[in-house]
Design a protein around this motif. Structure first.
Motif, mmCIF file in Angstrom:
data_model
loop_
_atom_site.group_PDB
_atom_site.id
_atom_site.type_symbol
_atom_site.label_atom_id
_atom_site.label_comp_id
_atom_site.label_asym_id
_atom_site.label_seq_id
_atom_site.Cartn_x
_atom_site.Cartn_y
_atom_site.Cartn_z
ATOM 1 N N LYS A 40 1.067 -0.828 0.194
ATOM 2 C CA LYS A 40 -0.166 -0.303 -0.035
ATOM 3 C C LYS A 40 0.868 1.566 0.099
ATOM 4 C CE LYS A 40 -4.226 -1.994 2.289
ATOM 5 N NZ LYS A 40 -4.932 -1.721 3.487
ATOM 6 N N LYS A 41 1.843 1.359 0.575
ATOM 7 C CA LYS A 41 3.142 2.439 0.615
ATOM 8 C C LYS A 41 3.394 2.727 -0.453
ATOM 9 C CE LYS A 41 4.315 3.074 5.555
ATOM 10 N NZ LYS A 41 5.033 3.717 6.376
ATOM 11 N N ARG A 42 4.003 1.594 -1.007
ATOM 12 C CA ARG A 42 4.880 1.396 -1.760
ATOM 13 C C ARG A 42 3.428 2.389 -3.639
ATOM 14 N NH1 ARG A 42 5.174 -3.391 -6.131
ATOM 15 N NH2 ARG A 42 3.371 -2.882 -6.820
ATOM 16 N N ASP A 43 2.709 1.342 -3.728
ATOM 17 C CA ASP A 43 1.526 1.899 -4.880
ATOM 18 C C ASP A 43 1.061 3.400 -4.573
ATOM 19 O OD1 ASP A 43 2.083 -0.244 -5.469
ATOM 20 O OD2 ASP A 43 -0.092 -1.176 -4.717
ATOM 21 N N ARG A 44 1.399 4.010 -3.289
ATOM 22 C CA ARG A 44 0.586 5.063 -2.792
ATOM 23 C C ARG A 44 1.558 6.162 -3.554
ATOM 24 N NH1 ARG A 44 -1.411 3.721 1.888
ATOM 25 N NH2 ARG A 44 0.265 4.545 3.348
ATOM 26 N N LEU A 45 3.220 5.534 -3.224
ATOM 27 C CA LEU A 45 4.094 6.765 -3.406
ATOM 28 C C LEU A 45 3.724 6.672 -4.942
ATOM 29 C CD1 LEU A 45 6.484 8.726 -3.340
ATOM 30 C CD2 LEU A 45 8.001 6.253 -3.305
ATOM 31 N N LEU A 46 4.268 5.575 -5.888
ATOM 32 C CA LEU A 46 3.858 5.408 -6.959
ATOM 33 C C LEU A 46 2.630 6.333 -7.551
ATOM 34 C CD1 LEU A 46 4.515 1.571 -7.979
ATOM 35 C CD2 LEU A 46 5.967 3.742 -8.627
ATOM 36 N N GLN A 47 0.932 6.411 -7.302
ATOM 37 C CA GLN A 47 0.147 7.298 -7.969
ATOM 38 C C GLN A 47 0.350 9.126 -7.354
ATOM 39 O OE1 GLN A 47 -3.070 6.636 -8.693
ATOM 40 N NE2 GLN A 47 -2.991 8.302 -8.863
ATOM 41 N N LYS A 48 0.931 9.278 -6.612
ATOM 42 C CA LYS A 48 2.011 10.807 -5.958
ATOM 43 C C LYS A 48 3.020 10.702 -7.383
ATOM 44 C CE LYS A 48 4.100 13.429 -2.985
ATOM 45 N NZ LYS A 48 5.232 13.872 -1.831
ATOM 46 N N LEU A 49 3.531 9.836 -7.811
ATOM 47 C CA LEU A 49 4.623 10.233 -8.958
ATOM 48 C C LEU A 49 4.049 10.680 -10.103
ATOM 49 C CD1 LEU A 49 7.541 7.409 -8.565
ATOM 50 C CD2 LEU A 49 7.436 9.836 -7.769
ATOM 51 N N LEU A 50 2.523 9.758 -10.337
ATOM 52 C CA LEU A 50 1.410 9.968 -11.657
ATOM 53 C C LEU A 50 1.023 10.885 -11.239
ATOM 54 C CD1 LEU A 50 -0.034 8.898 -14.373
ATOM 55 C CD2 LEU A 50 -1.265 7.858 -12.083
ATOM 56 N N ASP A 51 0.485 11.334 -10.411
ATOM 57 C CA ASP A 51 0.025 12.490 -9.860
ATOM 58 C C ASP A 51 0.353 13.504 -10.886
ATOM 59 O OD1 ASP A 51 -2.299 11.063 -9.460
ATOM 60 O OD2 ASP A 51 -2.044 11.367 -7.000
ATOM 61 N N ASN A 52 2.321 14.225 -9.955
ATOM 62 C CA ASN A 52 2.631 14.689 -10.652
ATOM 63 C C ASN A 52 3.160 14.798 -12.072
ATOM 64 O OD1 ASN A 52 2.561 15.754 -7.461
ATOM 65 N ND2 ASN A 52 4.153 15.271 -6.630
ATOM 66 N N GLU A 53 2.842 13.796 -12.645
ATOM 67 C CA GLU A 53 3.176 13.555 -13.721
ATOM 68 C C GLU A 53 4.846 13.129 -14.101
ATOM 69 O OE1 GLU A 53 2.390 17.600 -16.045
ATOM 70 O OE2 GLU A 53 0.042 16.895 -15.885
ATOM 71 N N ILE A 54 5.765 12.556 -13.169
ATOM 72 C CA ILE A 54 6.355 11.937 -13.056
ATOM 73 C C ILE A 54 6.899 11.063 -13.910
ATOM 74 C CG2 ILE A 54 8.385 10.905 -11.412
ATOM 75 C CD1 ILE A 54 7.740 13.522 -9.564
ATOM 76 N N TYR A 62 2.558 4.086 -14.742
ATOM 77 C CA TYR A 62 1.938 3.335 -13.344
ATOM 78 C C TYR A 62 1.237 1.821 -13.619
ATOM 79 C CZ TYR A 62 -1.201 3.884 -10.179
ATOM 80 O OH TYR A 62 -2.027 3.330 -8.879
ATOM 81 N N LYS A 63 1.259 1.702 -14.508
ATOM 82 C CA LYS A 63 0.562 0.657 -14.355
ATOM 83 C C LYS A 63 1.249 -0.320 -14.347
ATOM 84 C CE LYS A 63 -3.333 2.219 -16.836
ATOM 85 N NZ LYS A 63 -4.431 2.253 -18.134
ATOM 86 N N LEU A 64 2.690 -0.530 -14.693
ATOM 87 C CA LEU A 64 3.258 -1.832 -14.927
ATOM 88 C C LEU A 64 3.556 -1.804 -13.715
ATOM 89 C CD1 LEU A 64 5.136 -0.824 -18.881
ATOM 90 C CD2 LEU A 64 3.527 -2.756 -18.169
ATOM 91 N N SER A 65 4.054 -0.329 -13.132
ATOM 92 C CA SER A 65 4.406 -0.873 -11.960
ATOM 93 C C SER A 65 4.128 -0.958 -10.872
ATOM 94 C CB SER A 65 5.193 1.166 -11.274
ATOM 95 O OG SER A 65 6.720 1.957 -12.233
ATOM 96 N N ILE A 66 2.955 -0.587 -10.623
ATOM 97 C CA ILE A 66 2.294 -1.306 -9.251
ATOM 98 C C ILE A 66 1.646 -2.916 -9.632
ATOM 99 C CG2 ILE A 66 0.190 0.880 -8.874
ATOM 100 C CD1 ILE A 66 -1.431 -0.399 -10.445
ATOM 101 N N ALA A 67 1.630 -2.788 -11.156
ATOM 102 C CA ALA A 67 1.738 -4.890 -11.813
ATOM 103 C C ALA A 67 2.809 -6.095 -11.040
ATOM 104 C CB ALA A 67 2.003 -5.037 -12.320
ATOM 105 N N GLU A 68 4.077 -4.479 -10.078
ATOM 106 C CA GLU A 68 5.109 -5.716 -10.036
ATOM 107 C C GLU A 68 4.844 -6.319 -8.638
ATOM 108 O OE1 GLU A 68 9.312 -3.855 -10.745
ATOM 109 O OE2 GLU A 68 8.395 -2.740 -12.418
#
Length: 783
Positions: A214-228, A234-240
């Motif tokens: 959950k912590k990892r995915d929240r951080l990935l979501q933040k990276l997506l929201d900030n257009e990093i 993002y989809k490939l990352s949360i699938a790992e």
């Protein structure tokens, strides 16, 4: 300015207090924030991790790394401190929010610390998390911001943050959890590691996986929201998935790691090792080890050097055996008996000194020096053999005789100049057995000596026939070190280039054991100068080879010194040698050093400078020092009758009828054995009976050697077998009379062998021929 001075004078106490506070503030931060012990880490030439030795406190804490991968840097800032590059070390807004939330919850619910503050807290380990401690952290954080750059502060954090268990720092975590360098991590992997230091004792791979995810995915979501990152990433990352348990760190060169740790403990050292080559050599050693252990041979070592840079390319200190068989012992620098590996140095030294030419005949006959009685591997003798063949076939008797002729002390001084550190005793301590493994050396010193010889030859050809003063130097395994070969000079360092070249020409020949006609390991397409060695008792097997570019050294045996049948260099070490050379690029052969050579006439049969009597002469390039060698002593001009069956002279034949012919004649003992291997060798024709001066004859004992102690064998019925005495005579048809302790035994003709059964004790054997020639031997009969 005047107002400021006036204020200070008017407020001396306040000014003093402020000055003291400024001084305290300036010096409040230690020069070195982190003093924890670190792991010893070695990397390859291309910075691939080869291995690490855990820190003294049991933590996997790699040395400080100032380089942080961009993905991890982005993740850690977004997760821990979004305003990292904007604040002065603390964030007032975050502190206010944390203070407010903590008051509402009646406890510490939120920290509000910046990355800089966390660095300070990590450096002040063990401190309670109180408001007073928080104030200290803020003060020290601001001081750190004034002293170091933001990137340096970030590197402090990434190198010292806890990542769960005994894993500290990004570099260690990357290898422990993902088995690769941090620069190779994906966005998902970088995000996982970025959230770990937040609660490393509660959440780490293998524990509380759902919370970690959950912590990892929240951080990935933040990276997506900030257009990093984009949506696909993002989809490939949360699938790992998440790592489940720590990996063991690479142990690609464990014995090199031990060696580095002795002098560079706790440091990160970039070595000269080629990671790909190291792994492939490891596999070669493992494959051969699986075969060798069937014969209870459990240890092996391989060293590969780059001749031009003198850098270590591969370092395998031992086979992948077990603790019972000393798997942790680094054999490469351990003293062992080198067997015949030193023979090329003697050959080169004799060429260099001008004591012989490359193919000069040397005696290969039964030999004894005092109580020392060297023997060839096959127990046979050739009578006479070219020196180059004696080397390539690794014949022991010619080598010992060459050493005796050259001088033990003289050769010893050459070896000392090679800096063989295990050669610690005097020359007389080793005696003539020095050339057959009577001394000790190690794989490191031997390989560096062969590399120095190859480099001498290369430098001579590449630098207008000049040498380098520091040619015989230590190789290096540290990438930041550069070998200094010293200044150029016209004087040789130890061996001249021509002598080395001629030695290598000999070592190109296959030195297989006699009778081994199905040699399967030598690849004729690769031009390699190589030599094997086997120590007494089959305890050590060696093979060292060199090309223009590389030196490969191999040792095989048991670390505890146990010998095993079949543990010989050509059968166990040579196959590994050529398997390793097959992993290396092909090299051109060494350039011929013409400036150190001269073309002269050579007697083809004897290998000496041609004399007027030599019948077959060829033109050969020899080393300049070889010009002073003597002319062929074995070709003599004899006088024959018309039938060429008898020798004659003017006392029995008219001069006009005498034929003059060159004849190749060896001393009797050499000739006796030489004709068994050379069917076209002809003894001198006898003198015709009517000629005067026909008594020029000589003889030598074949058996026994002088002062031999002999044990007479018995048959199954207890009967003692005869002792067969043998001599060689230049005129076999001559009658020879035999005596034992001045008592006449009998005579022989043509075949000069005599059987006796002497009593126990010391005896004198005397032989006398009809020309009055006499020879004697003492022997002792023991039961």
């Amino acid at each position: 300015m005047n107002n400021f001075t006036t204020y200070i004078k008017a407020n001396k106490i306040k000014s003093a207090i402020v000055l003291i506070l400024l001084i305290v503030y300036y010096f409040c931060l230690p020069n070195q924030l982190f003093t924890d012990p670190t792991a010893t880490v070695i990397t390859s030439k291309k910075n691939r991790l080869l291995g690490a030795q855990i820190a003294n406190d049991g933590q996997w804490r790699f040395p400080q790394n100032d380089t942080i991968p961009e993905k991890f840097k982005t993740c850690i800032i977004e997760f821990e401190d979004a305003y990292f590059y904007k604040h002065p070390g603390f964030n007032p807004i975050s502190i206010f929010k944390a203070f407010r939330d903590n008051l509402k919850s009646s406890g510490i619910k939120r920290g509000g610390s910046t990355i800089t503050q966390q660095v300070i807290r990590l450096s002040r380990k063990g401190q309670n998390r109180t408001y007073f401690e928080k104030v200290i952290e803020i003060i020290l954080a601001t001081r750190l911001e004034l002293r170091d750059s933001k990137d340096q502060i970030l590197s402090y954090y990434s190198s010292n943050a806890p990542f769960g268990g005994n894993v500290v720092g990004l570099d260690a975590a990357s290898w422990r959890y993902y088995y690769r360098d941090a620069s190779q991590l994906s966005w998902a992997e970088s995000a996982t590691l970025a959230v770990l230091p937040n609660a490393p004792s509660l959440i780490y791979p293998g524990k509380n996986q759902e919370q970690l995810l959950k912590k990892r995915d929240r951080l990935l979501q933040k990276l997506l929201d900030n257009e990093i990152i984009d949506s696909l990433t993002y989809k490939l990352s949360i699938a790992e998935g998440l790592p489940q348990k720590p990996y063991a760190l690479p142990q690609t060169a464990p014995h090199l790691l031990q060696k580095v740790a002795k002098t560079h403990s706790g440091k990160r050292i970039q070595t000269t090792v080629d990671n790909n080559l190291q792994e492939r050599v490891n596999q070669v050693v493992k494959t051969h080890y699986n075969q060798l252990k069937q014969n209870d041979v459990h240890n092996a070592a391989v060293l590969v050097l780059d001749v031009k840079t003198r850098q270590v390319m591969a370092y395998v200190g031992n086979a992948p055996t077990d603790k019972l068989h000393e798997k942790d012992v680094d054999i490469i620098d351990k003293a062992r008996s080198p067997g015949s590996i030193l023979k090329p140095f003697l050959y080169t030294a004799m060429l260099d000194a001008g004591d012989m030419l490359a193919n000069t005949l040397v005696a290969d006959v039964p030999t004894q020096y005092g109580s020392y009685n060297p023997e060839n591997y096959n127990k046979n003798y050739d009578g006479a053999v070219p020196a180059s063949q004696a080397l390539s076939r690794s014949l022991n008797v010619p080598s010992v005789r060459m050493l005796q002729e050259f001088g033990l002390d003289r050769f010893y001084q050459y070896l000392k100049k090679l800096h063989l550190k295990d050669l610690s005793e005097s020359a007389n301590h080793y005696g003539l057995s020095l050339i057959l493994g009577g001394a000790e050396s190690n794989l490191w010193d031997l390989c560096k000596s062969y590399a120095a010889m190859s480099s001498t030859l290369n430098h001579f050809s590449e630098n207008s026939s000049t040498y380098f003063k520091n040619e015989f130097c230590e190789p290096t395994f540290i990438n930041s070190e550069t070998i200094d070969f010293g200044k150029k000079t016209s004087e040789k360092t130890l061996f001249d280039a021509a002598s080395i070249y001629l030695t290598y020409e000999s070592l190109k020949e296959v030195n297989r054991p006699e009778g081994d006609d199905n040699w399967e390991f030598y690849d004729g397409s690769k031009q390699i100068a190589w030599k094997t060695g086997t120590s007494f008792g089959f305890r050590d097997a060696w093979a060292i080879g060199t090309t223009k570019d590389f030196v490969v050294g191999v040792w095989v045996g048991n670390a505890d010194g146990e010998g095993r049948p079949g543990l010989v260099g050509v059968q166990t070490a040579a196959p590994i040698l050529f398997d390793v050379f097959n992993l290396l690029p092909n090299s051109d052969w060494f350039a011929k050093p013409f400036d150190e050579m001269r073309e002269i006439s050579i007697c083809k049969k004897s290998g000496h400078r041609a004399s007027p009597n030599c019948d077959i002469v060829e033109q050969k390039f020899v080393q300049i020092s070889g010009l002073k060698t003597k002319a062929c002593p074995y070709h003599i001009l004899i006088h024959l009758d018309a039938s060429e069956q008898y020798q004659v002279n003017s006392s029995c034949e008219d001069i006009s009828n005498i034929k003059h012919k060159s004849w190749f004649v060896l001393p009797p003992l050499m000739g006796f054995y030489y004709k068994t291997k050379n069917p076209f060798y002809k003894a001198l024709p006898p003198f015709r009976e009517d000629c005067l001066g026909s008594n020029a004859a000589s003889m030598q004992f074949i058996y026994p050697n002088d002062n031999n102690t002999i044990f007479l064998p018995k048959d199954f019925d207890g009967k003692i077998n005869d002792l067969i005495l043998k001599i060689a005579h230049s005129k076999p048809e001559t009658t020879v009379f035999w005596y034992l302790n001045d008592q006449f035994l009998g005579s022989t003709q043509d075949i000069h062998e005599f059987a006796i059964i002497p009593k126990k004790g010391k005896h004198l054997i005397t032989v006398v021929d009809t020309f009055g020639n006499e020879d004697k031997r003492w022997m002792t009969i023991s039961e």
